[in-house]
Design an enzyme around this catalytic site. Structure first.
Site, PDB file in Angstrom:
ATOM      1  N   ASP A 200      46.675  33.567  47.424  1.00 47.19           N
ATOM      2  CA  ASP A 200      46.197  33.308  46.159  1.00 47.19           C
ATOM      3  C   ASP A 200      45.530  34.620  45.448  1.00 47.19           C
ATOM      4  OD1 ASP A 200      45.434  31.826  43.711  1.00 47.19           O
ATOM      5  OD2 ASP A 200      43.530  31.411  44.841  1.00 47.19           O
ATOM      6  N   SER A 201      45.047  34.529  44.398  1.00 47.72           N
ATOM      7  CA  SER A 201      44.138  35.600  43.788  1.00 47.72           C
ATOM      8  C   SER A 201      42.805  35.378  44.299  1.00 47.72           C
ATOM      9  CB  SER A 201      43.881  35.549  42.362  1.00 47.72           C
ATOM     10  OG  SER A 201      43.531  34.060  42.076  1.00 47.72           O
TER      11      SER A 201
ATOM     12  N   TYR B 228      43.543  36.937  38.670  1.00 48.09           N
ATOM     13  CA  TYR B 228      45.013  37.555  38.129  1.00 48.09           C
ATOM     14  C   TYR B 228      45.140  36.844  36.750  1.00 48.09           C
ATOM     15  CZ  TYR B 228      46.308  38.781  42.831  1.00 48.09           C
ATOM     16  OH  TYR B 228      46.255  39.453  44.402  1.00 48.09           O
ATOM     17  N   GLY B 229      44.494  35.763  36.392  1.00 51.48           N
ATOM     18  CA  GLY B 229      44.749  35.129  35.249  1.00 51.48           C
ATOM     19  C   GLY B 229      44.677  35.843  33.828  1.00 51.48           C
TER      20      GLY B 229
ATOM     21  N   CYS C 104      49.056  30.372  43.854  1.00 51.80           N
ATOM     22  CA  CYS C 104      48.546  31.126  42.598  1.00 51.80           C
ATOM     23  C   CYS C 104      49.325  30.884  41.427  1.00 51.80           C
ATOM     24  CB  CYS C 104      47.954  32.394  42.580  1.00 51.80           C
ATOM     25  SG  CYS C 104      47.252  32.990  41.002  1.00 51.80           S
ATOM     26  N   ASN C 105      49.277  29.965  40.470  1.00 56.90           N
ATOM     27  CA  ASN C 105      50.068  29.686  39.291  1.00 56.90           C
ATOM     28  C   ASN C 105      50.256  30.838  38.612  1.00 56.90           C
ATOM     29  OD1 ASN C 105      50.025  26.426  38.560  1.00 56.90           O
ATOM     30  ND2 ASN C 105      48.417  26.991  39.965  1.00 56.90           N
ATOM     31  N   THR C 106      49.351  31.733  38.172  1.00 59.87           N
ATOM     32  CA  THR C 106      49.526  32.988  37.489  1.00 59.87           C
ATOM     33  C   THR C 106      50.719  33.873  38.239  1.00 59.87           C
ATOM     34  OG1 THR C 106      47.373  32.865  36.833  1.00 59.87           O
ATOM     35  CG2 THR C 106      48.357  34.925  36.428  1.00 59.87           C
TER      36      THR C 106
ATOM     37  N   CYS D 105      46.714  25.519  37.439  1.00 66.41           N
ATOM     38  CA  CYS D 105      45.677  26.430  37.837  1.00 66.41           C
ATOM     39  C   CYS D 105      45.171  25.644  39.122  1.00 66.41           C
ATOM     40  CB  CYS D 105      44.836  26.612  37.005  1.00 66.41           C
ATOM     41  SG  CYS D 105      43.487  27.910  37.593  1.00 66.41           S
ATOM     42  N   THR D 106      45.040  26.458  40.289  1.00 64.08           N
ATOM     43  CA  THR D 106      44.463  26.259  41.364  1.00 64.08           C
ATOM     44  C   THR D 106      43.011  25.433  41.332  1.00 64.08           C
ATOM     45  OG1 THR D 106      43.497  28.571  41.571  1.00 64.08           O
ATOM     46  CG2 THR D 106      45.362  28.147  42.829  1.00 64.08           C
TER      47      THR D 106
HETATM   48  N1  DGL Z   1      44.676  31.237  40.851  1.00 64.91           N
HETATM   49  C1  DGL Z   1      44.808  31.537  39.500  1.00 64.91           C
HETATM   50  C2  DGL Z   1      45.927  30.449  39.254  1.00 64.91           C
HETATM   51  O1  DGL Z   1      46.234  29.406  39.683  1.00 64.91           O
HETATM   52  C3  DGL Z   1      43.410  31.078  38.915  1.00 64.91           C
HETATM   53  C4  DGL Z   1      42.306  32.183  39.085  1.00 64.91           C
HETATM   54  C5  DGL Z   1      42.782  33.596  38.721  1.00 64.91           C
HETATM   55  O2  DGL Z   1      42.848  33.719  37.361  1.00 64.91           O
HETATM   56  O3  DGL Z   1      43.105  34.490  39.489  1.00 64.91           O
HETATM   57  O4  DGL Z   1      46.449  30.805  38.060  1.00 64.91           O
END
Ligand code: DGL
Length: 270
Positions: free
Chosen positions: A14-15, A46-47, A77-79, A188-189
């Site tokens: 993940d980020s 990362y978002g 990570c969703n992004t 989102c996480t």
């Molecule tokens: N992990 C990111 C997500 O799930 C959220 C935090 C970020 O913006 O990096 O989108």
């Protein structure tokens, strides 16, 4: 650094530390699996980054995990899933599992889901990855997508019961409720930690789908299908590597994991 487990572990990245919500869900469902977790805390978030940068960072994250012989990679990570999954799947031979497919399946599992609200980072919403995946599979589905960039900092500050957080959530969610959403997808996480407040705001009238739990279920099905499920004895070890160790990383990790994390190490990418 030398990891205690390498061959046969799952690699999850993940980020930052938010992906530990996915680790928690995976450990609950698949306790035998050893996990190597990589959080790119030096470059989080990362978002708000461009698609090219997210793809480059995600590529470096996967390369790092592959150096440790993981049997499969989970993009927690969703992004990163939204922008980099197709590229990663094309580039690497190891199974790579993102969070989007699972979230979409979970939404569509209920035939009554007709109006779906999605909340996520700016990057995830702008990619249209969730919107496309949902629309392709259920015609006539009404999708209301909303970027909610203030939520990650609020969760990281642990403002889970603050009035300010409630106001921010209401500002984001009320227009969706006015449009009659029956389902709210937390893409989102960090958002699983907001479920109690979201339940209060939506007065229990909306089905809340959390991508961490659904990702673990999807992962289990994929590992079974690929004959990669660990059938051994005993619980798997979790190892956490972060690219930066800030002042509150341990406290944050504990919050996302909902228990004391194992010793966390700083790792270098590339
Ligand atoms: N992990 C990111 C997500 O799930 C959220 C935090 C970020 O913006 O990096 O989108």
């Amino acid at each position: 650094m030398t990891w205690l487990v390498n061959c046969g572990a799952l690699g999850i990245f993940d980020s930052g530390v938010g992906g530990l919500t996915v680790v928690r869900a995976v450990q609950e469902l698949l306790p035998r699996e050893a996990i190597i977790y990589l959080g790119d805390t030096a470059r989080v978030p990362y978002g708000s980054k461009s698609p090219e940068t997210i793809r480059r960072f995600s590529d470096e994250d996967v390369r790092y995990l592959l150096q440790h012989d993981v049997k499969a990679v989970v993009v927690a990570c969703n992004t990163a899933t939204a922008h980099a999954l197709p590229m990663l799947e094309q580039k690497y031979r190891v199974p790579i599992i993102g969070v989007i497919e699972a979230g979409v399946e979970a939404v569509l599992a209920d035939p009554n889901s007709q109006r779906v609200g999605i909340i996520a980072t700016r990057g995830t919403i702008a990619s249209h990855a969730y919107q496309h995946a949902l629309a392709q599979r259920r015609t006539g589905l009404r999708i209301i997508a909303q970027a909610t960039p203030l939520l990650v900092p609020l969760v990281e500050e642990n403002w889970l019961n603050e009035e300010a957080t409630k106001l921010v959530l209401q500002k984001y969610i009320s227009p969706m409720l006015d449009k009659g959403i029956d389902t709210l997808l937390l893409a989102c996480t960090h958002y699983p930690l907001l479920v109690p407040m979201l339940q209060e705001i939506t007065a229990g009238a909306v089905r809340i789908v959390d991508s961490a739990t659904t990702c673990a279920e999807h992962l289990r099905r994929e590992l079974l299908r690929l004959d990669l499920l660990n059938e051994g004895e005993g619980d798997g070890i979790l190892q956490i590597g972060l690219t930066d160790l800030s002042e509150q990383f341990e406290e944050l990790a504990e919050r996302f994991l909902r228990r004391l994390p194992p010793r966390i190490t700083r790792v270098e990418l590339g």
